[in-house]
Design a protein around this motif. Structure first.
Motif, PDB file in Angstrom:
ATOM      1  N   LEU A   1      42.301  52.355  44.218  1.00 18.92           N
ATOM      2  CA  LEU A   1      43.440  52.446  43.367  1.00 18.92           C
ATOM      3  C   LEU A   1      43.211  53.578  42.153  1.00 18.92           C
ATOM      4  N   VAL A   2      41.963  53.520  41.771  1.00 16.02           N
ATOM      5  CA  VAL A   2      41.601  54.667  40.843  1.00 16.02           C
ATOM      6  C   VAL A   2      41.962  56.069  41.391  1.00 16.02           C
ATOM      7  N   HIS A   3      41.500  56.191  42.323  1.00 17.35           N
ATOM      8  CA  HIS A   3      41.741  57.556  43.243  1.00 17.35           C
ATOM      9  C   HIS A   3      43.206  57.989  43.148  1.00 17.35           C
ATOM     10  N   LEU A   4      43.997  56.898  43.569  1.00 18.34           N
ATOM     11  CA  LEU A   4      45.446  57.135  43.630  1.00 18.34           C
ATOM     12  C   LEU A   4      46.162  57.306  42.220  1.00 18.34           C
ATOM     13  N   LEU A   5      45.763  56.666  41.365  1.00 15.79           N
ATOM     14  CA  LEU A   5      46.175  56.972  39.803  1.00 15.79           C
ATOM     15  C   LEU A   5      45.692  58.224  39.390  1.00 15.79           C
ATOM     16  N   GLU A   6      44.335  58.676  39.742  1.00 15.38           N
ATOM     17  CA  GLU A   6      44.300  59.940  39.209  1.00 15.38           C
ATOM     18  C   GLU A   6      44.902  61.127  40.016  1.00 15.38           C
ATOM     19  N   TRP A   7      45.100  60.874  41.265  1.00 14.04           N
ATOM     20  CA  TRP A   7      45.861  61.911  41.872  1.00 14.04           C
ATOM     21  C   TRP A   7      47.174  61.830  41.456  1.00 14.04           C
ATOM     22  N   LEU A   8      47.898  60.820  41.282  1.00 16.64           N
ATOM     23  CA  LEU A   8      49.341  60.824  40.944  1.00 16.64           C
ATOM     24  C   LEU A   8      49.545  61.536  39.748  1.00 16.64           C
ATOM     25  N   ASP A   9      48.371  61.119  38.612  1.00 17.43           N
ATOM     26  CA  ASP A   9      48.782  61.822  37.345  1.00 17.43           C
ATOM     27  C   ASP A   9      48.445  63.183  37.286  1.00 17.43           C
ATOM     28  N   ALA A  10      47.964  63.923  38.300  1.00 16.69           N
ATOM     29  CA  ALA A  10      47.717  65.098  38.192  1.00 16.69           C
ATOM     30  C   ALA A  10      48.794  65.908  38.801  1.00 16.69           C
ATOM     31  N   GLN A  11      49.773  65.335  39.513  1.00 11.46           N
ATOM     32  CA  GLN A  11      50.736  66.024  39.990  1.00 11.46           C
ATOM     33  C   GLN A  11      51.989  66.662  39.449  1.00 11.46           C
ATOM     34  N   PRO A  12      52.452  67.422  39.363  1.00 11.46           N
ATOM     35  CA  PRO A  12      53.588  68.204  38.526  1.00 11.46           C
ATOM     36  C   PRO A  12      54.754  67.066  39.010  1.00 11.46           C
ATOM     37  N   PHE A  13      55.501  66.632  38.004  1.00 11.62           N
ATOM     38  CA  PHE A  13      56.574  65.653  38.451  1.00 11.62           C
ATOM     39  C   PHE A  13      57.704  66.413  39.485  1.00 11.62           C
ATOM     40  N   GLU A  14      57.852  67.802  39.309  1.00 10.43           N
ATOM     41  CA  GLU A  14      58.827  68.265  40.186  1.00 10.43           C
ATOM     42  C   GLU A  14      58.456  68.162  41.636  1.00 10.43           C
ATOM     43  N   SER A  15      57.162  68.303  41.902  1.00  7.24           N
ATOM     44  CA  SER A  15      56.546  68.179  43.177  1.00  7.24           C
ATOM     45  C   SER A  15      56.752  66.713  43.880  1.00  7.24           C
ATOM     46  N   LEU A  16      57.093  65.874  43.180  1.00 13.32           N
ATOM     47  CA  LEU A  16      57.185  64.407  43.411  1.00 13.32           C
ATOM     48  C   LEU A  16      58.580  64.197  43.726  1.00 13.32           C
ATOM     49  N   LEU A  17      59.678  65.039  43.531  1.00 12.36           N
ATOM     50  CA  LEU A  17      61.129  64.748  43.577  1.00 12.36           C
ATOM     51  C   LEU A  17      61.363  65.079  45.261  1.00 12.36           C
ATOM     52  N   PRO A  18      62.486  64.676  45.539  1.00 14.00           N
ATOM     53  CA  PRO A  18      63.128  65.041  47.064  1.00 14.00           C
ATOM     54  C   PRO A  18      63.108  66.487  47.373  1.00 14.00           C
ATOM     55  N   LYS A  19      62.802  66.935  48.488  1.00 14.19           N
ATOM     56  CA  LYS A  19      62.837  68.359  48.783  1.00 14.19           C
ATOM     57  C   LYS A  19      64.243  68.634  48.911  1.00 14.19           C
ATOM     58  N   PRO A  20      64.432  69.962  48.343  1.00 10.84           N
ATOM     59  CA  PRO A  20      65.981  70.485  48.575  1.00 10.84           C
ATOM     60  C   PRO A  20      66.308  70.523  50.314  1.00 10.84           C
ATOM     61  N   HIS A  21      67.731  70.268  50.207  1.00 11.31           N
ATOM     62  CA  HIS A  21      68.326  70.579  51.723  1.00 11.31           C
ATOM     63  C   HIS A  21      67.943  72.030  52.390  1.00 11.31           C
ATOM     64  N   VAL A  22      67.581  71.940  53.744  1.00 10.31           N
ATOM     65  CA  VAL A  22      67.089  73.236  54.400  1.00 10.31           C
ATOM     66  C   VAL A  22      68.207  74.341  54.061  1.00 10.31           C
ATOM     67  N   ASP A  23      68.038  75.492  54.365  1.00  9.12           N
ATOM     68  CA  ASP A  23      68.789  76.297  54.251  1.00  9.12           C
ATOM     69  C   ASP A  23      69.419  76.544  55.936  1.00  9.12           C
ATOM     70  N   PRO A  24      70.779  77.006  55.838  1.00  8.68           N
ATOM     71  CA  PRO A  24      71.687  77.342  54.672  1.00  8.68           C
ATOM     72  C   PRO A  24      72.155  76.005  53.780  1.00  8.68           C
ATOM     73  N   GLN A  25      72.121  76.195  52.575  1.00 11.71           N
ATOM     74  CA  GLN A  25      72.820  75.008  51.639  1.00 11.71           C
ATOM     75  C   GLN A  25      74.079  74.575  52.118  1.00 11.71           C
ATOM     76  N   PRO A  26      74.743  73.388  52.366  1.00 12.51           N
ATOM     77  CA  PRO A  26      75.776  72.910  52.436  1.00 12.51           C
ATOM     78  C   PRO A  26      76.947  73.625  51.548  1.00 12.51           C
ATOM     79  N   GLY A  27      77.835  74.262  52.128  1.00 13.04           N
ATOM     80  CA  GLY A  27      79.008  74.979  51.568  1.00 13.04           C
ATOM     81  C   GLY A  27      78.614  76.393  50.889  1.00 13.04           C
ATOM     82  N   SER A  28      77.354  76.834  51.186  1.00 12.59           N
ATOM     83  CA  SER A  28      76.955  78.053  50.632  1.00 12.59           C
ATOM     84  C   SER A  28      77.812  79.227  51.456  1.00 12.59           C
ATOM     85  N   ARG A  29      78.426  79.001  52.633  1.00 14.81           N
ATOM     86  CA  ARG A  29      79.443  80.062  52.897  1.00 14.81           C
ATOM     87  C   ARG A  29      80.877  79.981  52.783  1.00 14.81           C
ATOM     88  N   ARG A  30      81.058  79.043  52.036  1.00 12.90           N
ATOM     89  CA  ARG A  30      82.551  78.795  51.539  1.00 12.90           C
ATOM     90  C   ARG A  30      83.120  79.757  50.667  1.00 12.90           C
TER      91      ARG A  30
END
Length: 264
Positions: free
Chosen positions: A235-264
């Motif tokens: 648990l200590v290892h998990l907390l230390e790992w999670l604390d070190a992560q940039p928050f943005e890297s923990l969020l959902p990844k973007p939709h793969v290209d091409p992005q929906p509606g990008s060719r409209r």
């Protein structure tokens, strides 16, 4: 850092620099004739407090009652329905985000909570509010647990018995260890929990008369201390790992290209 023991100015100093919180969760349910109903939440709180004392992270009060209707036939078991549990945990976690927390570890010691904690974590992550994950102590050290105990047992077995022997030995009815083993199911294979690939049971009472599985006589305080310290390290290892992560890297990844509606 246990939040309930602090003053609000002291917590202000924490959230000014830190954004991680630990929430211990368990249950209040039968654990056979030898263990108290508090078994799960005692284990969760003890591990959470031990790990956060080492890392300095915030630890909230423990959630004592979880999703336990599958133990309802046994005296004293308490539970909340899954939608109420999910709503409560999500509301609690959103409360933490109001104070600046953006990552949460649910230190869980009850299997019935797991799927619901995962669902809450997904909702919070999809909303971009927080990254919340469930951690189950025995799943962090599976090889050690299986090596130490010949007949492990998923509920009320030697791993939980040894843990409580280490945490609060006075609560273990050691004169009931033999009857716990003899009145329960030593090997999960003997419970016949599946037929032709289907789960044919819903409640613990469908498989075991006294509510437990495994050989409780194999538990000792020394084994409890060994697995407690090993799980705390994980648990200590998990907390230390999670604390070190940039928050943005923990969020959902973007939709793969091409992005929906990008060719409209």
């Amino acid at each position: 850092m246990y939040v309930a023991d602090r003053t609000w100015p002291e917590l202000g100093e924490y959230v000014a620099e830190q954004s991680l919180a630990v929430v211990p969760l368990g249950s209040t349910e039968q654990h056979g004739p030898h263990l108290p109903l508090s078994t799960d939440h005692l284990i969760a709180e003890s591990l959470a407090r031990a790990a956060t004392e080492r890392t300095g992270h915030l630890c909230t009060p423990t959630i004592h009652i979880g999703v336990s209707p599958h133990h309802r036939q046994f005296h004293g078991t308490m539970w909340v329905d899954p939608p109420a549990f999910r709503s409560y945990i999500e509301s609690l976690t959103r409360n933490l985000t109001y104070h600046g927390i953006d990552r949460v570890v649910y230190v869980n010691a009850h299997g019935g909570n797991t799927v619901h904690l995962r669902e809450v974590g997904r909702r919070l992550r999809d909303d971009g509010e927080a990254y919340a994950i469930e951690w189950m102590w025995d799943e962090s050290i599976p090889d050690l647990v299986n090596d130490i105990f010949e007949h492990n047992g998923p509920h009320g077995g030697p791993k939980e018995t040894a843990m409580i022997m280490h945490i609060a030995r006075e609560l273990v009815r050691e004169d009931q260890l033999d009857s716990a083993r003899d009145g329960g199911v030593v090997s999960l294979a003997d419970a016949d929990p599946r037929k032709f690939g289907a789960r044919t049971f819903y409640d613990a009472a469908d498989n075991t008369e006294n509510g437990v599985l495994g050989d409780q006589t194999d538990a000792t305080p020394e084994k409890g201390r060994e697995i407690f310290e090993a799980a705390t390290d994980q648990l200590v290892h998990l907390l230390e790992w999670l604390d070190a992560q940039p928050f943005e890297s923990l969020l959902p990844k973007p939709h793969v290209d091409p992005q929906p509606g990008s060719r409209r």
